[in-house]
Design a protein around this motif. Structure first.
Motif, PDB file in Angstrom:
ATOM      1  N   ASP A 143       0.786  -1.129  -0.099  1.00 39.29           N
ATOM      2  CA  ASP A 143       0.033  -0.052  -0.039  1.00 39.29           C
ATOM      3  C   ASP A 143       0.900   1.256  -0.255  1.00 39.29           C
ATOM      4  O   ASP A 143       0.259   2.301   0.351  1.00 39.29           O
ATOM      5  N   CYS A 144       2.100   1.074  -0.237  1.00 43.63           N
ATOM      6  CA  CYS A 144       3.111   2.470  -0.417  1.00 43.63           C
ATOM      7  C   CYS A 144       2.559   3.422  -1.148  1.00 43.63           C
ATOM      8  O   CYS A 144       2.563   4.636  -1.071  1.00 43.63           O
ATOM      9  N   ARG A 145       2.157   3.110  -2.531  1.00 38.61           N
ATOM     10  CA  ARG A 145       1.658   4.058  -3.546  1.00 38.61           C
ATOM     11  C   ARG A 145       0.238   4.857  -2.898  1.00 38.61           C
ATOM     12  O   ARG A 145       0.207   6.129  -3.041  1.00 38.61           O
ATOM     13  N   THR A 146      -0.458   4.185  -2.184  1.00 35.81           N
ATOM     14  CA  THR A 146      -1.536   4.668  -1.765  1.00 35.81           C
ATOM     15  C   THR A 146      -1.206   5.646  -0.370  1.00 35.81           C
ATOM     16  O   THR A 146      -1.721   6.859  -0.321  1.00 35.81           O
ATOM     17  N   GLN A 147      -0.121   5.228   0.369  1.00 36.94           N
ATOM     18  CA  GLN A 147       0.190   6.101   1.493  1.00 36.94           C
ATOM     19  C   GLN A 147       0.667   7.313   0.896  1.00 36.94           C
ATOM     20  O   GLN A 147       0.820   8.306   1.617  1.00 36.94           O
TER      21      GLN A 147
END
Length: 64
Positions: A51-55
């Protein structure tokens, strides 16, 4: 595209992968590219479950 040798050196020397002057989305592209190059199955799993891109998108200040 990210220079794989530079990324490898940063990892090997325990240097930070994310610094204020680095565009995080570009760095994520490079890390994902490297993961897929090393092991396509693992790379696909990391990309699908991370979920890095979401964060990055949800950060209260622009970091991407």
């Amino acid at each position: 595209m990210i220079n794989l040798n530079n990324l490898r050196n940063r990892v090997a020397h325990h240097e930070p992968l994310f610094t204020p002057n680095v565009h995080l989305s570009s760095r994520m592209d490079g890390i994902e590219y490297l993961l897929v190059a090393l092991n396509p199955t693992m790379g696909a799993w990391v990309i699908a479950t991370s979920d890095c891109r979401t964060q990055i998108e949800l950060a209260p200040i622009p970091v991407g």
